[in-house]
Enzyme design. Structure first.
Site: not given
Length: 161
Positions: A139, A67, A7
């Site tokens: 996170d 992501e 992340d």
């Protein structure tokens, strides 16, 4: 199969590593890489790359999940985040990992059933799935969620659909 989810963040980058064995996933390691306050962007990139390199060298994941890029609050934030993602993608290529990208809403929907789930809901589900009583941060939970989502959609063969 060992999968790492990352992340990316300009201040804190979360990572989560799971081992997939058939339909089951087990927690291997997770945590955060935190850049010092006031560090230059080049120092942040180096720190994130070097710390994640140590982690990848230790656990040897075969797949990396990040992501896909989405909008940021302002253009400067988007540029910094893009640079961090670039360093992370380079890391994946350098270690010969398969690299997979998913939209945040896709991951949330896959884990919670709702694409606009709050981060706390994602954290709860990650803890339930992996049998973890506590996670250090959102996170870390997001990174584990990415790895879990990929483990789920990749099926038993490890190949992305």
């Amino acid at each position: 199969m060992v999968i790492i989810g990352i992340d990316p963040g300009s201040n804190v980058t979360g990572y989560g590593i799971i081992r997939k064995n058939g339909a089951r996933a087990a927690h291997v390691a997770s945590g955060r890489v935190r850049a010092p306050v006031g560090a230059s962007q080049s120092k942040r990139l180096w720190l994130i790359y070097s710390k994640l390199s140590e982690i990848v060298s230790r656990y040897r994941p075969s797949a990396m999940v990040v992501e896909s890029l989405f909008h940021a609050k302002n253009s400067q934030s988007l540029i910094k985040l893009s640079q961090i993602r670039g360093a992370i993608l380079l890391l994946g290529e350098n270690f010969g990992m398969e690299i997979h990208e998913y939209a945040p809403m896709e991951i949330k929907k896959g884990l919670t059933g709702y694409g606009r789930a709050e981060k706390e809901q994602v954290m709860f589900m990650v803890g339930k799935i992996l049998g973890l009583s506590a996670l250090e941060s959102l996170d870390e939970a997001d990174a584990l969620a990415m790895a879990l989502y990929h483990a789920h959609v990749s099926g038993f063969s490890g190949a992305h659909p």
